[in-house]
Enzyme design. Sequence first.
Site, PDB file in Angstrom:
ATOM      1  N   GLY A   1       0.819  -1.209   0.000  1.00  0.00           N
ATOM      2  CA  GLY A   1       0.000   0.000   0.000  1.00  0.00           C
ATOM      3  C   GLY A   1       0.848   1.253   0.000  1.00  0.00           C
ATOM      4  O   GLY A   1       2.081   1.207   0.142  1.00  0.00           O
ATOM      5  N   CYS A   2       0.199   2.384  -0.165  1.00  0.00           N
ATOM      6  CA  CYS A   2       0.926   3.643  -0.323  1.00  0.00           C
ATOM      7  C   CYS A   2       1.612   4.079   0.973  1.00  0.00           C
ATOM      8  O   CYS A   2       2.813   4.349   0.996  1.00  0.00           O
ATOM      9  CB  CYS A   2       0.003   4.741  -0.849  1.00  0.00           C
ATOM     10  SG  CYS A   2      -1.528   4.954   0.079  1.00  0.00           S
ATOM     11  N   TYR A   3       0.854   4.158   2.080  1.00  0.00           N
ATOM     12  CA  TYR A   3       1.482   4.546   3.349  1.00  0.00           C
ATOM     13  C   TYR A   3       2.558   3.541   3.766  1.00  0.00           C
ATOM     14  O   TYR A   3       3.651   3.938   4.182  1.00  0.00           O
ATOM     15  CB  TYR A   3       0.435   4.669   4.453  1.00  0.00           C
ATOM     16  CG  TYR A   3      -0.420   5.921   4.418  1.00  0.00           C
ATOM     17  CD1 TYR A   3       0.151   7.184   4.547  1.00  0.00           C
ATOM     18  CD2 TYR A   3      -1.804   5.844   4.290  1.00  0.00           C
ATOM     19  CE1 TYR A   3      -0.640   8.335   4.537  1.00  0.00           C
ATOM     20  CE2 TYR A   3      -2.593   6.983   4.276  1.00  0.00           C
ATOM     21  CZ  TYR A   3      -2.013   8.232   4.405  1.00  0.00           C
ATOM     22  OH  TYR A   3      -2.791   9.359   4.406  1.00  0.00           O
TER      23      TYR A   3
ATOM     24  N   ALA B   1       5.918   4.204   1.648  1.00  0.00           N
ATOM     25  CA  ALA B   1       6.728   5.359   2.038  1.00  0.00           C
ATOM     26  C   ALA B   1       7.294   5.190   3.443  1.00  0.00           C
ATOM     27  O   ALA B   1       8.479   5.436   3.697  1.00  0.00           O
ATOM     28  CB  ALA B   1       5.889   6.631   1.958  1.00  0.00           C
TER      29      ALA B   1
END
Lengths: 353, 353, 353, 353
Positions: free
Chosen positions: C158-160, C163
């Site tokens: 996922g995105c969070y 990062a």
Amino acid sequence: MALKAGVVGAAGYAGAELIRLLLAHPEFELAVITSNSDEGTPLTQIYPSFEGACDLAFTNHENPALKECDAVFLAVPHTAAMAQVPGLLEAGVSVFDLSADYRLDSVEEFESWYNAKHTSPELLKTRAFGLPELFPEGLERLAADHAAGKPALVACAGCYPTATSLGAAPAVRAGWVDGTVIVDAISGVTGAGKRATQRTHFCSASDNFEAYGVGKHRHTPEIEQILGLKDRLVFTPHLAPINRGLLSTVSMPLAESARGLKIEDVIAHYQEFYAESQFVHVLPAGSLPRTASVEGTNACHIGLALHEASGTLIAISAIDNLCKGAAGQAVQCANIVYGFPEACGLPTVALPV
Amino acid sequence: MALKAGVVGAAGYAGAELIRLLLAHPEFELAVITSNSDEGTPLTQIYPSFEGACDLAFTNHENPALKECDAVFLAVPHTAAMAQVPGLLEAGVSVFDLSADYRLDSVEEFESWYNAKHTSPELLKTRAFGLPELFPEGLERLAADHAAGKPALVACAGCYPTATSLGAAPAVRAGWVDGTVIVDAISGVTGAGKRATQRTHFCSASDNFEAYGVGKHRHTPEIEQILGLKDRLVFTPHLAPINRGLLSTVSMPLAESARGLKIEDVIAHYQEFYAESQFVHVLPAGSLPRTASVEGTNACHIGLALHEASGTLIAISAIDNLCKGAAGQAVQCANIVYGFPEACGLPTVALPV
Amino acid sequence: MALKAGVVGAAGYAGAELIRLLLAHPEFELAVITSNSDEGTPLTQIYPSFEGACDLAFTNHENPALKECDAVFLAVPHTAAMAQVPGLLEAGVSVFDLSADYRLDSVEEFESWYNAKHTSPELLKTRAFGLPELFPEGLERLAADHAAGKPALVACAGCYPTATSLGAAPAVRAGWVDGTVIVDAISGVTGAGKRATQRTHFCSASDNFEAYGVGKHRHTPEIEQILGLKDRLVFTPHLAPINRGLLSTVSMPLAESARGLKIEDVIAHYQEFYAESQFVHVLPAGSLPRTASVEGTNACHIGLALHEASGTLIAISAIDNLCKGAAGQAVQCANIVYGFPEACGLPTVALPV
Amino acid sequence: MALKAGVVGAAGYAGAELIRLLLAHPEFELAVITSNSDEGTPLTQIYPSFEGACDLAFTNHENPALKECDAVFLAVPHTAAMAQVPGLLEAGVSVFDLSADYRLDSVEEFESWYNAKHTSPELLKTRAFGLPELFPEGLERLAADHAAGKPALVACAGCYPTATSLGAAPAVRAGWVDGTVIVDAISGVTGAGKRATQRTHFCSASDNFEAYGVGKHRHTPEIEQILGLKDRLVFTPHLAPINRGLLSTVSMPLAESARGLKIEDVIAHYQEFYAESQFVHVLPAGSLPRTASVEGTNACHIGLALHEASGTLIAISAIDNLCKGAAGQAVQCANIVYGFPEACGLPTVALPV
């Protein structure tokens, strides 16, 4: 003692702005707010900016308390206003209608542009058109009627018509304008309403600029009516990535007789035209209006320029579409009808930055 | 009769906000505005939102009329405030200082963080720290002094310290917090000041999010001082593409004794803590603050959540950095010192949208 | 000859980004795009940026042409992916799944966080987790399988989690981190998806900053799993008024043994850790990442700082949530599985301004 | 073997865009970048989006390596270009000039609008005007010259002239237009350049919309020249709160002979006019261009509408001011001069969202 005020369609953006203005108004007490889709929900849940300032909840449009108000402000879509107005007037309630239902003088034009039957055309004869700087007489007539015990119906002008006409009227009424007037205007996204759509999605509207409704926006006949420019007005609205604000750039071909005008003459004429207004400010030569400088206020800033080679006058006017273009203008009209100072309770200073 | 007020550094963003608030304040008359770089320029030329509302022009900081004011608000950079304060106090003028010069109790800490010599350290003993919800006593002392004819000096709290401390103090003062507190906060671009730089250029700041000054922001010792968290505070500020607004997310490790707390207990404690405040609103469980909902106001909205597995309390607080974080707080302090109602003249309701 | 690719859920934001990347990819031919709600609509009507570049129209998810593709990218909500994956694998199609359905190792954890029954838990054993910089082995295993004729299933991170983990992993894997890690992160509004809601309305999301889902965001168990920080992670996501971009600020308490580290050592270690990566750039001391600098690319920029007094390492990482945080990472995984150069077809340079 | 390219004025926004395009171009090798004010600074320090992609540093404008380039792109202010062009041509270097210095056919008009003496007016005879869709012949002439060993000088069209003329030319050249043409256009803030000013400060430019330079913008004579509308063009530029993007709304009074046209005829004519273009897309009836849909690309989207009552044709065109309006167009011209495919290395697909 404060007058009781109700707002119908209070969960929309113009409705919420009416709430803000009425809460701060010394002569009104906000008594009823309605929203059919948010019935039962506290105002602060939809608009947290009212935290600590208002503990009303939305009721539905049939709330009988509306008929016990002194003034009801309608912030509902066209045709929904028509459904309420006659009953409210009959109950002795003055109505300040932000919808388009009673704006156009011609029933035919209304029915053709809005594709709907008008159910109370007789009211068009007695309503006043709510754009006080250009049409004070109707509002003064209603003020006299109201003093005599008769409820008022005001059809408040639309947002694009307000800005455009304030910018164009001093020239048009002076007989300076001949030929086709080009209006290119922009509105902030609140102008598209609170309904969440692909167009109003942040990811579509931000970082973008586009035109819409070219040649067919419903504010066209209203501007034509105000300025007397039937079939001589090209109106192209655009959507800009700001919340509030409306800027109208009006290019007017000058009549032969007006060709010799200097910009100083034009500005002096405009300043004279608006000398009595507390809201309209005509900027000095070289200054141009910014939408940010009128945000949240009932002010209108106007800048002017001449293109001498082609004989064109360019008037640029900025307003807040939700305030001077909607809720603020309605309260201004109410102030006049009730005999309060015209600027009573209305913000005139925007955040400096 | 209204008190005469002056604003030094009035062309900056906090200065302009002071002008907005003082123009609307029933007890003050704005008499003097100064800006060395804009001396002679009318206010409306720099900030057109004041069109029609104020025809003052900027004078320079040496304007002797400042000493004839009752109150002077300083919105100048650190060290520039020190240069003015003693003279103003001597002339009997009360001073509300928005700079950092008199905030830190420790001269050493000031001199080390600000890399400047403090030229009037003796004033630190008598000044009050301007964060009324957390430090009312000092302001009340000055109110008594003022009633007895003595001018006041208030060192108004900074923007990040205000939001962060309002969010953290109820927990910290209850003894619930142990260990290192993590503060990740964001400010709108007005926080970076009016000077045009590459960082504040629209094309750099829009569509972007970034941290800055990590581990070395000068608000760190001020927050440590307010909360008593020397060396136990990690403060990471970020720049967000909004004009105004500051949101501080404070993650606090709970002391063993506080591990059993339920979120309802926490919220009840916070609401009790701020029960008397007209500005601080503690939101119900599940609600979280939005910077837009406090824009242009002196309000602070606080939301709370518990992460039970790790024993962490998260307090999130939102203010307008220029209003509650600067100008509004200064006026709030002045209201207390002069014995006016604490919220006198201060906006509490943001634009709903 | 180009591989045939299909995108399921192609009308959503991650789906549209997949289309952009696959159209530009030299080894893929985009053959099928599906969207149940936009079936029959040409792509350019929904996304005019593809004007002149792609004349496909959306088909529905049951389009049999999907099973004739070499690779299918799933950009559908959780549980909708599960419904498609087994059938595609059976048909010999490799699947790159952007949903959460196959990310968590633990079926129990999936079922509890996503409140749904997992219908093909057996696939969790063979799928690879798609975060190549941290988990290359699984993807290499699938590459070998693919070479041997077996279709691949990749559960893209996922995105969070992407990062956050890229920022934290070099420190965590070095054994430097002890205690509770605080993650405060922001996402652009595309992260909230294409559905038009009040939260994603321009007028709510612009000029605003807020937290959401505090303490209960579904990316929490995924980050815990990647970093091995069960119950030691406090994750607070925020919504920022940008379209694309995700910035994660990770505050990590240093273990006793890591207290003596200098920032240069930390940076050197991170640069070494990512020495082979074409996408992850560790910035020099004093530099901090900007979301704008990675927009539209598969890059990740990482900045680092130490707060020595409290013994805390702060890692800040920026990605584009739709590219490295979704579609770009999926294509990167596909490149590895198919044996193409890892950066093949992937943008690495953002618009400079 | 790749051609060596240099960019003069490379630290400005158009310069940075040239760098982006040239780095991605298969036929050019970026050899020199110059900026007098940033001499010695690595590119990535000013524009971190190039991290990992380019390790050049800025040199100054006198760098002799410029004269060893095959092509030099000038992205400097007017008059600064004139200072370099003759020397570069003499050294055999082809020059693609983004400034205004060689755009106007008339030296007198240049000197009057730009308030500067032209120091190499003789070059106006041989330069080509760089707007390939409307003026292909000049560029083809230079291509032939170049094949014969002669360096080329291209005066690339400005941003407003490009969008406006692409929208208006098909109608004007068909003889449909009579009378005064009104152009209301908007530009993103990159159009105001990289210098940090009060106008480009985020806090001034965001949440705001305003006109500027009304009646006196220097692009006026250029548009007049392209369209042959001397003294018949009213051009009012506006500043919109977006980074990149330019939208021009052109209202053209139709000649008597063109009054009977239907919108389908108009669109068909425009599509025919641009049938060969890989960059210009004429949208179907009812569709209007969005600046976001061409951001970062060399595309131009055009939408059309008729206002029959007044006999007005409205053409709306959208480009990216830095790409098709500056750097992209320069590279497109270079492609033609060097005989590469016209779209070689040029982006045509914007981020979908």
